[in-house]
Design an enzyme around this catalytic site. Structure first.
Site, PDB file in Angstrom:
ATOM      1  N   HIS A 199       0.953  -1.267   0.013  1.00 50.30           N
ATOM      2  CA  HIS A 199      -0.080  -0.103  -0.212  1.00 50.30           C
ATOM      3  C   HIS A 199       0.963   1.030   0.006  1.00 50.30           C
ATOM      4  CE1 HIS A 199       0.671   0.727   4.180  1.00 50.30           C
ATOM      5  NE2 HIS A 199       0.662  -0.614   4.724  1.00 50.30           N
ATOM      6  N   ASP A 233      -4.478  -6.720  12.161  1.00 53.66           N
ATOM      7  CA  ASP A 233      -4.752  -5.448  12.264  1.00 53.66           C
ATOM      8  C   ASP A 233      -4.218  -4.588  11.021  1.00 53.66           C
ATOM      9  OD1 ASP A 233      -4.681  -5.382  15.100  1.00 53.66           O
ATOM     10  OD2 ASP A 233      -2.615  -6.004  15.415  1.00 53.66           O
ATOM     11  N   LEU A 234      -5.190  -3.958  10.427  1.00 53.85           N
ATOM     12  CA  LEU A 234      -5.115  -3.459   9.164  1.00 53.85           C
ATOM     13  C   LEU A 234      -4.024  -2.799   8.940  1.00 53.85           C
ATOM     14  CD1 LEU A 234      -6.671  -3.225   6.520  1.00 53.85           C
ATOM     15  CD2 LEU A 234      -7.798  -1.167   7.484  1.00 53.85           C
ATOM     16  N   ASP A 235      -3.146  -3.115   7.850  1.00 52.23           N
ATOM     17  CA  ASP A 235      -2.042  -2.222   7.450  1.00 52.23           C
ATOM     18  C   ASP A 235      -1.086  -2.222   8.459  1.00 52.23           C
ATOM     19  OD1 ASP A 235      -2.939  -2.121   4.856  1.00 52.23           O
ATOM     20  OD2 ASP A 235      -4.244  -0.372   5.240  1.00 52.23           O
ATOM     21  N   GLU A 236      -0.996  -2.977   9.474  1.00 49.97           N
ATOM     22  CA  GLU A 236       0.204  -2.888  10.536  1.00 49.97           C
ATOM     23  C   GLU A 236       0.941  -4.207  10.822  1.00 49.97           C
ATOM     24  OE1 GLU A 236      -1.677  -1.397  14.129  1.00 49.97           O
ATOM     25  OE2 GLU A 236      -2.734   0.382  13.285  1.00 49.97           O
TER      26      GLU A 236
END
Length: 291
Positions: A199, A233-236
């Site tokens: 991303h 954990d979204l985008d983590e």
């Protein structure tokens, strides 16, 4: 007539990854183990994390005196003495891979080209998409294309189909090449340690649609991309690779978008390359990357 001499088969090569509590003598023990079995070390790297007290090591070695099965069995006993988390991989085997994509195809196109050019040690077994846009691109590379629409109502069934394909193909790696759907916690757990996402690096700023329009409106001076392992954990998830490119006041939204896509493609390709070459070891919420 002279009978041609058959080619000499190459000595099998393996990649050994390990992590364990740090202590003296680990490198000596590993090299000694391999020496005793007639192995030749071709590449080695190690890292001591003083913050966690953990030791990480990657060794590529050639060995013809023992079979892969025998090495695996003997390594189990060896690892137990050090409390090691240990994996052995045949170096010549490309990693079976499934790619997920939505409507932006720059990362998909880049990965397919690098794969067919012999630049990535992967074997793309399938492409899954919630749109039909890239079925012709998949066909041009002779890769099966699976169109699985996703809505809020059908998401559980859609993810079940996705996971069925991934498991049927024996995928060791799943690449979210601009797949614009949030994976459920259950699917994230099923793909833990083997799914890579890409991303833009504006996050947590400029969330939602058209991030490059938002960035242009704010006059950003750096744009970039992040490749990381997928977690609930979204985008983590643990970061594998990042990169940035400069921007200035003369750049249009189209300029920023093009530069961002180039950066995303390059960052994702490096992350896939390192993962497929078994160069990435998980270290809690971080990674150790033996480049």
């Amino acid at each position: 007539m002279t009978t041609p001499t058959p080619p000499v088969s190459a000595t099998p090569a393996y990649i050994l990854n390990l992590s364990c509590p740090d202590r003296t003598g680990i490198v000596h023990a590993v090299s000694g183990f391999l020496l005793e079995r007639g192995a030749n070390i071709e590449e080695a790297a190690q890292y001591n994390d003083h913050g966690t007290g953990l030791f990480f090591m990657r060794v590529r070695f050639a060995c013809s005196a023992h079979s892969e099965a025998a090495l695996r069995e003997e390594l189990k006993t060896f690892a137990a003495g050090f409390g090691m988390n240990l994996q052995l991989h045949a170096a010549a085997e490309p990693m079976k891979t499934v790619i997920l994509v939505s409507k932006e195809g720059h990362c998909l196109n880049d990965l397919l080209f690098r794969w067919k050019s012999g630049l990535l040690s992967i074997d793309v077994r399938a492409i899954i998409s919630n749109h039909r846009d890239f079925y012709q691109l998949a066909a041009s590379y002779n890769v099966p294309f699976h169109h699985i629409p996703v809505t809020a109502a059908t998401k559980p069934q859609a993810e079940a189909k996705q996971l069925e394909i991934i498991e049927a193909e024996g995928a060791e790696l799943v690449v979210l090449a601009r797949y614009m759907q949030v994976l459920s916690n259950d699917l994230c757990k099923s793909l833990a340690g083997r799914a890579i996402n890409i991303h833009h690096s504006f996050l947590p700023s400029f969330k939602g649609a058209k991030p490059y329009y938002q960035a242009h409106d704010r006059g950003v001076k750096l744009i970039g991309a992040t490749a990381h392992y997928v977690t609930a954990d979204l985008d983590e998830g643990p970061i594998i690779e990042q990169d940035v490119a400069r921007a200035d006041h003369t750049d249009t939204v189209e300029d920023l978008t093009a530069r961002g896509r180039d950066t995303e493609s390059q960052v994702l390709a490096r992350a896939v390359k390192w993962h497929s070459e078994h160069r990435v070891l998980l270290n809690g919420h971080r990674t150790v990357v033996f480049r």
